[in-house]
Design an enzyme around this catalytic site. Sequence first.
Site, PDB file in Angstrom:
ATOM      1  N   LYS A 164       0.852  -1.205   0.000  1.00 34.15           N
ATOM      2  CA  LYS A 164       0.000   0.000   0.000  1.00 34.15           C
ATOM      3  C   LYS A 164       0.886   1.253   0.000  1.00 34.15           C
ATOM      4  CE  LYS A 164      -0.535  -0.204   4.993  1.00 34.15           C
ATOM      5  NZ  LYS A 164      -1.253   0.417   6.062  1.00 34.15           N
ATOM      6  N   TYR A 184      17.873  29.417   7.511  1.00 33.81           N
ATOM      7  CA  TYR A 184      16.715  29.989   8.215  1.00 33.81           C
ATOM      8  C   TYR A 184      16.883  29.888   9.729  1.00 33.81           C
ATOM      9  CZ  TYR A 184      14.088  30.008   3.822  1.00 33.81           C
ATOM     10  OH  TYR A 184      13.656  30.257   2.551  1.00 33.81           O
TER      11      TYR A 184
HETATM   12  C1  LIG Z   1      -3.797  -4.444   8.617  1.00 34.96           C
HETATM   13  C2  LIG Z   1      -2.348  -4.273   8.329  1.00 34.96           C
HETATM   14  N1  LIG Z   1      -1.577  -5.372   8.189  1.00 34.96           N
HETATM   15  C3  LIG Z   1      -0.260  -5.267   7.938  1.00 34.96           C
HETATM   16  C4  LIG Z   1       0.361  -4.050   7.835  1.00 34.96           C
HETATM   17  C5  LIG Z   1       1.857  -3.972   7.611  1.00 34.96           C
HETATM   18  O1  LIG Z   1       2.463  -3.449   8.745  1.00 34.96           O
HETATM   19  P1  LIG Z   1       4.054  -3.264   8.838  1.00 34.96           P
HETATM   20  O2  LIG Z   1       4.405  -2.242   7.833  1.00 34.96           O
HETATM   21  O3  LIG Z   1       4.295  -2.820  10.219  1.00 34.96           O
HETATM   22  O4  LIG Z   1       4.634  -4.591   8.521  1.00 34.96           O
HETATM   23  C6  LIG Z   1      -0.400  -2.890   7.992  1.00 34.96           C
HETATM   24  C7  LIG Z   1       0.252  -1.573   7.931  1.00 34.96           C
HETATM   25  O5  LIG Z   1      -0.164  -0.574   8.383  1.00 34.96           O
HETATM   26  C8  LIG Z   1      -1.790  -3.010   8.241  1.00 34.96           C
HETATM   27  O6  LIG Z   1      -2.560  -1.921   8.409  1.00 34.96           O
END
Ligand SMILES: Cc1ncc(COP(=O)(O)O)c(C=O)c1O
Length: 357
Positions: free
Chosen positions: A33, A253
């Site tokens: 994602k 800055y």
């Molecule tokens: C439901 C779910 N599973 C897995 C993950 C993966 O998590 P990580 O990046 O800590 O491995 C996420 C990430 O936010 C998540 O929301």
Amino acid sequence: MRPARALIDLAALRHNYRLARELGGRKALAVVKADAYGHGAVRCAQALEGEADGFAVACIEEALELREAGVRAPILLLEGFFEADELALIDAHDLWCVVQAEWQIDAIERARPGKPFTLWLKLDSGMHRLGLAASDYRASLQHLQALPHVREVVAMTHFARADELDCERTDEQRALFHQVCDELHLPASLSNSPALLGWPTAQGEWARPGLMLYGATPFAGPHPVADRLQPVMTVTSKVIGVRELAAGEPIGYGARFVTSRPSRIGVVAMGYADGYPQFAPNGTPVTIDGRPGALVGRVSMDMLTVDLTDHPAAGLGSEVELWGGQVSVSELALHSESSAYQLLCGLKRVPRSYIGE
Ligand SMILES: Cc1ncc(COP(=O)(O)O)c(C=O)c1O
């Protein structure tokens, strides 16, 4: 051309995926994602296809991007659907779907898909973000299992504090998950990266690694397993200006840094508009032509400044690594009160190139 670059090592990504699967013991959905945490979802998914058991994304838009690029492996929508009419697309593109609320179950009941759905029923075991309460879980499952257009249900939950290795909360969440789900005989999915790396007893049929795929540790300090990860993204830029300054001169800055000795200051084409943390303090590590160096002065939108005084051979055109193989993104996160998640996902405007296809 502006010299800021992000180099993405796809061989390192595959190495990290294999480690995740080895730790989980069974199957692992690669979480891609947010554009694969800033690494490029399509390129990362293509590099893992044939190897990954599937992928996980936040929403249907992200899933469709992968399908349109030809990714055929299973894709899970981690938040399910946001509106009932997405179910037609979920069906058409053969997506797997998290179910995290009653209204989604009602919408699934009303749907008439061409193929039965694969659903991941989420238990809120204590994070209190998404998921069904323990008291409702069994009835919701029965409701789904009674529908002719539901093929398979996976039981899932998500940990809130697995990155805190001495915190009891993960064991409490795990215990509630087992209490609710063990008798239901469903495949189980519990682990994100910190759970895979740090909680060997909290595994199930399916792991869901995200951050660790990209080679970053979720822990604040060294960790024997996390230390086997290989960084995937290396962000570099170049020195585009050099200033020779006397002692007592302010830089940038707010004059946050004032030279304490005659100094050479390098101006680097990288700023907070690229995703570099604006309030990274003086002394934040960088490398300059491969040697350890330090940020000085406040980060601007498009530029930042580094101390070249102890780098006599460095000058215009010298390469500066902001994070990657030499300065880990987790180390930068610690210095800048940020997180590896935020830094990786927050990279913007910097062209990416890929190696290790
Ligand atoms: C439901 C779910 N599973 C897995 C993950 C993966 O998590 P990580 O990046 O800590 O491995 C996420 C990430 O936010 C998540 O929301």
